[in-house]
Design a protein around this motif. Structure first.
Motif, PDB file in Angstrom:
ATOM      1  N   PHE A 140       0.838  -1.199   0.000  1.00 37.10           N
ATOM      2  CA  PHE A 140       0.000   0.000   0.000  1.00 37.10           C
ATOM      3  C   PHE A 140       0.877   1.254   0.000  1.00 37.10           C
ATOM      4  CE2 PHE A 140      -3.430   2.513   2.453  1.00 37.10           C
ATOM      5  CZ  PHE A 140      -4.071   2.862   1.283  1.00 37.10           C
ATOM      6  N   ILE A 141       1.985   1.198   0.758  1.00 37.27           N
ATOM      7  CA  ILE A 141       2.907   2.334   0.808  1.00 37.27           C
ATOM      8  C   ILE A 141       3.495   2.599  -0.579  1.00 37.27           C
ATOM      9  CG2 ILE A 141       5.149   3.079   1.752  1.00 37.27           C
ATOM     10  CD1 ILE A 141       2.505   3.090   3.601  1.00 37.27           C
ATOM     11  N   CYS A 142       3.855   1.536  -1.287  1.00 36.17           N
ATOM     12  CA  CYS A 142       4.391   1.691  -2.641  1.00 36.17           C
ATOM     13  C   CYS A 142       3.367   2.377  -3.532  1.00 36.17           C
ATOM     14  CB  CYS A 142       4.761   0.329  -3.233  1.00 36.17           C
ATOM     15  SG  CYS A 142       6.088  -0.494  -2.335  1.00 36.17           S
ATOM     16  N   GLU A 143       2.105   1.935  -3.412  1.00 36.11           N
ATOM     17  CA  GLU A 143       1.031   2.489  -4.226  1.00 36.11           C
ATOM     18  C   GLU A 143       0.806   3.974  -3.896  1.00 36.11           C
ATOM     19  OE1 GLU A 143      -2.515  -0.036  -3.924  1.00 36.11           O
ATOM     20  OE2 GLU A 143      -3.707   1.780  -4.158  1.00 36.11           O
ATOM     21  N   LEU A 144       0.779   4.286  -2.594  1.00 34.62           N
ATOM     22  CA  LEU A 144       0.529   5.670  -2.174  1.00 34.62           C
ATOM     23  C   LEU A 144       1.655   6.592  -2.654  1.00 34.62           C
ATOM     24  CD1 LEU A 144      -0.720   5.136   1.491  1.00 34.62           C
ATOM     25  CD2 LEU A 144      -2.098   5.829  -0.460  1.00 34.62           C
ATOM     26  N   ALA A 145       2.903   6.146  -2.469  1.00 32.09           N
ATOM     27  CA  ALA A 145       4.044   6.974  -2.849  1.00 32.09           C
ATOM     28  C   ALA A 145       4.021   7.231  -4.349  1.00 32.09           C
ATOM     29  CB  ALA A 145       5.348   6.294  -2.440  1.00 32.09           C
ATOM     30  N   GLN A 146       3.681   6.190  -5.098  1.00 31.70           N
ATOM     31  CA  GLN A 146       3.628   6.338  -6.551  1.00 31.70           C
ATOM     32  C   GLN A 146       2.527   7.318  -6.964  1.00 31.70           C
ATOM     33  OE1 GLN A 146       5.863   3.866  -8.541  1.00 31.70           O
ATOM     34  NE2 GLN A 146       5.773   5.884  -9.484  1.00 31.70           N
ATOM     35  N   SER A 147       1.341   7.161  -6.380  1.00 28.94           N
ATOM     36  CA  SER A 147       0.205   7.983  -6.791  1.00 28.94           C
ATOM     37  C   SER A 147       0.350   9.436  -6.354  1.00 28.94           C
ATOM     38  CB  SER A 147      -1.097   7.450  -6.190  1.00 28.94           C
ATOM     39  OG  SER A 147      -1.411   6.211  -6.725  1.00 28.94           O
ATOM     40  N   VAL A 204       6.746   8.783  -6.577  1.00 31.05           N
ATOM     41  CA  VAL A 204       8.034   8.251  -6.145  1.00 31.05           C
ATOM     42  C   VAL A 204       7.943   6.733  -6.071  1.00 31.05           C
ATOM     43  CG1 VAL A 204       9.382   7.928  -4.030  1.00 31.05           C
ATOM     44  CG2 VAL A 204       8.920  10.236  -4.866  1.00 31.05           C
ATOM     45  N   ASP A 205       8.955   6.040  -6.581  1.00 27.30           N
ATOM     46  CA  ASP A 205       9.033   4.584  -6.430  1.00 27.30           C
ATOM     47  C   ASP A 205       9.960   4.278  -5.257  1.00 27.30           C
ATOM     48  OD1 ASP A 205       9.398   1.906  -6.507  1.00 27.30           O
ATOM     49  OD2 ASP A 205      10.324   1.839  -8.495  1.00 27.30           O
ATOM     50  N   PRO A 206       9.388   3.810  -4.130  1.00 25.91           N
ATOM     51  CA  PRO A 206      10.202   3.626  -2.921  1.00 25.91           C
ATOM     52  C   PRO A 206      11.350   2.634  -3.099  1.00 25.91           C
ATOM     53  CG  PRO A 206       7.865   3.401  -2.432  1.00 25.91           C
ATOM     54  CD  PRO A 206       7.986   3.433  -3.926  1.00 25.91           C
TER      55      PRO A 206
END
Lengths: 610, 129, 267
Positions: A340-347, A351-353
């Motif tokens: 979910f963190i990856c998705e949030l950061a991207q949206s 940013v791609d964590p």
């Protein structure tokens, strides 16, 4: 006027409300049936239950699980984390019942993350001495809320009133709760619902601040409603900043990202937390409990403030930020543990964590204080209970540890549900209700609100929007009541709030239609926010010391002052006058106040704790 | 008081996704023609005259074109079916999902195998005559 | 800040018999979502515009709307997606050159007001599939104390068993898949993608024994066989739940259970 009759009313359809409703239904099914009485339970929520803000909790729920862990250790972490302002009897009850409630969730189908052998997996969390946080990937709140909502569908005793906005309580002259008044959002009609017990589970009030991780619905409604009926709001000055919100929106990046090994760096790439009593630096990929990034939230947010003052923060848009580095965890691990963190950061920050740093800044996250209750979740009004973030049962003290609040919903949600059911059953067994008197209270309340609502929508008056008032409120709270506070700033903010309360009298909303009048709803929410903001600000002003999430800048107040302030603040509503603050003793009968130690300072502590 | 928009007959023209879906469903039409042709061929085996006229029919350019279309349609349908298959019948080995791309590739390999088998059988039967 | 034209389909039940379009100009930047734009309209231009929203982070499922005819979560869809590339960066001060963005209420539901639809139409289907753990012991109806012994422990579930249903447990009940489903549009009685995905989520859960109780709804006329695998539901799903896969896995299950019924005379 539409009237309904119930035994128990639950206000709020989030985690706490659902857990309470289920507990009341079960209590009714066993004890009630034995008595030959059935309990009818109404659950009112201003949104569909699965929209409630429990859904956004990410990290997890704490309970002593591992063989090498003890309830005493969980107790010690919680009390120290709360800077000795927690009610210790309550904490003791909590840590002892936490595990059974998480097991109950498992048996209702919650998809907890697992170990290879099929047992539930636990993870590290800030301020916790050992791994004891149960999680469902990084959507724990979401999975818990949906599990509870779906499970609640099994109980025919629970009747849902989705999208009913509760405006007021019915209280008789003997200070006994009689029911609630609610606005049916789809039609604009007012309903009076009578009950022998009412449980407030309406959530926090993070929306009184500008940068917050909270949903738009988190406006302190239940707190303000109880407060206006004379129930004190307790420990309201303690507002938790989450150290890792996304800049701009404040969207939450879970603490679990640090539990899994993420580190915080300033614009120079330096792990600055070691300069704030949380060091020594732990090696990359080897997080240690209560050290560095796994220090408690208040310390981490305060460290950000100092970095910002020193000019060592970076910029993202017009926000000052530091950075969360997850790159060393690798793409596959991030996808498994923090999807979910990856998705949030991207949206939301593009940013791609796995390859880039996530810009973050502290954002208001949680209100430790709330409606004052006793250890059984009952308030000063007989038959009125409060539970969850809207309540102050005394678990969190001056600072909440991450992953204690999801468990709180369950432990105290069940307790409140059972207590309310008992109250209702006792009421059913005792003398008949004075229905005439009750109806009179209902009618009076109905008429008062009918008048108020038509005044707000009166097209004879000049239109005046609530929007500027809301903007002024969140700005002044951020400015004067933020991570660090001082007398002058608090005085100014309090004066501004009083002025805004006056201004709010002149609001005339633009939308005058009946069905789904969201303009009216947001205006009423703002009025609730104004009352709650006043209590936060007043308590922050009067607490002339620094403790947990409440930090004062004046040199005389920078330390904790147990001699004068080892006490709960209680703010009382006064009609047409400023609120009034009183102090209440804290239960410290198990653990005497000591210094809060994190990082290397705890090295000598180990033996003592064990 | 409320309203409910009715779905009109042209709903599938509103989005590329729906048009591709209708195209997938429409692949049945040339295939029906192909099957009818084959059935007629079997009936025409009753007499040499009928078979000759069937052969003449089959040699017409538009018939050839329709059968070409049927082949394309069959391949397109196979393509969509193979893409969907891993989602309908996911295969797990332990906790790991068999990669969908691999399952698609296996299905195309099976198609290739069927073609090779056909060519081999057909070649042999030609030799036998 | 650049400006963008947005058209919103409005409907005020007591004032207008029919829906109508209203046009707005909204400033935006790289991070402006459709939801941000709607909130800007409400706070600055027209307070009477009504829509649902809460979390802003694509987890509460409130803010589903149609954007240019496609179901989207307002908070997870950005204005930048609808404008020519480099539009934000370009120096040109020409007013909104790009086409207008059209926002409508979710398709296939009854519209109550503006962008608010009747979500109960979805919830009745959700409730119909018995979306909760059902165990043989019948313990689902008995309270904690009664089964203290067994209830003190969790069930075992390996990561592999969890992985079987995890994807379908990620549904946020936003309803976008119902708006993407022409079969639901044609037949509102169709149980539909999200509810069937949820049924499948519990059917695949190693702790559950309720499949027999759920299959009648899935086997029925409005169950899985109403689906023709258009597949658009999965395309629009903001959480990658892939409800189309769930429905069609449901067909396999349904076929199996019907065959068993045929041969044994039992469900």
């Amino acid at each position: 006027m539409q009237q309904h009759e119930f035994d128990v009313i639950v206000v709020g359809g989030g985690g706490a409300g659902l857990r309470a409703a289920i507990a009341a239904a079960e209590e009714g099914a066993t004890k009630g049936t034995a008595q030959g009485a059935t309990l009818n339970i109404a659950m009112l929520s201003k949104v569909y239950p699965m929209r409630s803000h429990t859904v956004a909790a990410e990290g997890g729920a704490a309970a002593v699980t591992r063989a090498d862990d003890t309830v005493e250790a969980h107790f010690a972490d919680t009390v120290a984390g709360g800077d000795w302002l927690a009610e210790q009897g309550v904490v003791d009850y909590f840590v002892r019942h936490a595990h059974a409630e998480l097991v109950q969730m498992e048996r209702w189908g919650c998809p907890w993350s697992r170990q290879a052998n099929g047992d539930v997996q636990v993870r590290r969390f800030g301020g916790m001495k050992t791994e004891r946080t149960w999680f469902a990937a990084d959507k724990t709140g979401f999975h818990m809320l949906h599990t509870l909502f779906q499970t609640s569908l099994k109980y025919p005793a629970i009747q849902r009133f989705d999208e009913y906005f509760v405006l007021d309580l019915l209280v008789n002259d003997d200070r006994q709760v009689q029911g609630v008044l609610a606005l049916e959002i789809s039609t604009g009609a007012l309903h009076v619902l009578y009950a022998k017990a009412v449980i407030m589970a309406t959530g926090g009030a993070g929306r009184v601040f500008r940068f917050n991780t909270n949903g738009g619905i988190v406006t302190g409604d239940g707190m303000a409603i109880a407060y206006r009926h004379g129930v004190p709001l307790r420990d309201m000055e303690f507002v938790q900043y989450h150290p890792t919100g996304l800049p701009g929106s404040g969207i939450l990046i879970t603490e679990a990202s640090r539990g899994e090994g993420g580190v915080l760096v300033n614009k120079a790439g330096y792990r600055y937390l070691q300069d704030y009593g949380l060091g020594p630096e732990t090696p990359l990929g080897k997080p240690e409990n209560k050290h560095m990034e796994l220090g408690p939230r208040d310390k981490l947010s305060q460290a950000f403030w100092h970095e910002q003052q020193a000019g060592r923060t970076g910029k993202h848009g017009d926000s000052d930020v530091v950075y969360l580095d997850l790159r060393h965890l690798g793409k596959a691990y991030l996808q498994e543990r923090l999807p979910f963190i990856c998705e949030l950061a991207q949206s939301y920050v593009n940013v791609d964590p796995a390859t880039q740093l996530i810009p973050i800044r502290p954002a208001v996250h949680y209100t430790m204080g709330g409606i004052a209750t006793d250890r059984y979740c009952e308030t000063a009004i007989q038959g009125l209970y409060a539970v969850g973030e809207c309540a102050s049962v005394g678990l969190h003290g001056a600072n909440r540890l991450g992953s204690n609040s999801l468990t709180e919903l369950l432990v105290f949600g069940r307790l409140a549900g059972e207590q309310a059911a008992k109250q209702a059953l006792a009421g059913a067994a005792s003398a008949a209700v004075d229905t005439a008197a009750r109806t009179h209270i209902g009618e009076r309340c109905y008429q008062r609100w009918q008048q108020k609502l038509s005044h707000l929508c009166d097209t004879q008056r000049e239109m005046r929007s609530w929007v500027p008032i809301k903007r002024a409120l969140v700005a002044t709270m951020e400015a004067g009541c933020g991570i660090y506070r001082d007398e002058a700033g608090l005085q100014e903010t309090l004066a501004t709030i009083h002025q805004l309360q006056q201004d709010a009298q002149h609001i005339r909303i633009g939308d005058t239609s009946a069905a789904y009048n969201t303009d009216l709803l947001q205006c009423l929410e703002l009025e609730f926010c104004l009352d709650v903001a006043e209590t936060i600000c007043l308590a922050a002003l009067e607490r002339r010391e620094s403790r947990g999430a409440h930090q004062r800048l004046e040199s005389a107040y920078q330390a904790r002052n147990d001699a004068e302030y080892l006490q709960h603040s209680q703010v009382f509503f006064r009609a047409n006058a400023p609120a009034e603050l009183r102090w209440q003793a804290v239960d410290t009968h198990i653990s005497a106040p000591a210094e809060r130690l994190y990082g290397g300072q705890t090295a000598g502590e180990g033996a003592k704790d064990a | 008081m409320s309203y409910k928009p009715e779905l009109t007959g042209s709903w599938w023209l509103k989005h590329r996704f729906f048009m591709l879906y209708m195209l997938r469903e429409a692949t049945v039409l040339p295939l029906v023609f192909l099957l009818c042709s084959l059935l007629a061929g079997i009936y025409s085996l009753a007499s040499p005259e009928q078979f000759a006229s069937w052969q003449a029919f089959m040699a017409r350019p538009w018939v050839l074109a329709l059968h070409g279309l049927a082949l394309v349609a069959a391949l397109y349908h196979a393509f969509t079916f193979f893409q969907l298959f891993p989602r309908v019948m996911p295969i797990r080995i332990g906790a790991r999902l068999l990669p969908p791309a691999l399952m698609v590739a296996v299905q195309w390999a099976a198609v290739l195998a069927v073609i090779v088998l056909f060519l081999w059988l057909f070649g042999n039967s030609q030799g036998a005559i | 800040m650049r400006n963008c034209s947005i058209a919103v389909q409005r409907y005020l039940p007591h004032e207008h018999a029919e829906p109508f379009w209203q046009h707005f100009t909204v400033p935006f930047d790289e991070s402006t979502s459709i939801l941000d734009a709607l909130n800007y309209i409400k706070e600055e231009l027209d307070p009477s515009l009504s829509f649902r929203w809460s979390c802003r982070m694509a987890i509460c499922g409130s803010c589903g709307v149609m954007v240019n005819g496609i179901p989207k979560l307002g908070c997870k869809d950005f204005l930048r997606n609808y404008l020519p590339r480099n539009y934000l960066a370009s120096e040109s001060t020409a007013a909104v050159s790009a086409a207008e963005i059209r926002i409508q209420p979710l398709a296939h539901f009854t519209v109550e007001r503006d962008l608010i639809v009747d979500m109960n139409e979805f919830l009745v289907h959700l409730e119909a599939v018995k979306p909760y753990l059902i165990t043989d012991a019948g313990a689902d109806e008995t309270p904690l104390e009664k089964h203290a012994q067994t209830l003190a422990q969790t069930n075992k579930q390996t990561p592999a068993q969890l992985a079987k249903y995890k994807q379908f447990a990620n549904c946020i009940n936003c309803g976008l898949c119902y708006s993407a489903c022409p079969q639901f549009g044609l037949n509102p009685e169709f149980v539909g993608p999200a509810a069937i995905a949820l049924a499948q989520r519990y059917n695949l859960d190693s702790r559950d024994q309720g499949k027999a109780a759920r299959m009648p709804v899935l086997n029925g006329h409005n169950g899985v066989w109403s689906c023709t695998f258009v597949g658009f539901c999965s395309d629009v799903c903001p959480k990658h739940v892939d409800p189309a896969a769930a429905v069609n896995q449901g067909k396999v299950e349904s076929a199996k259970s019907m065959l068993i019924q045929m041969f044994t005379g039992r469900g």
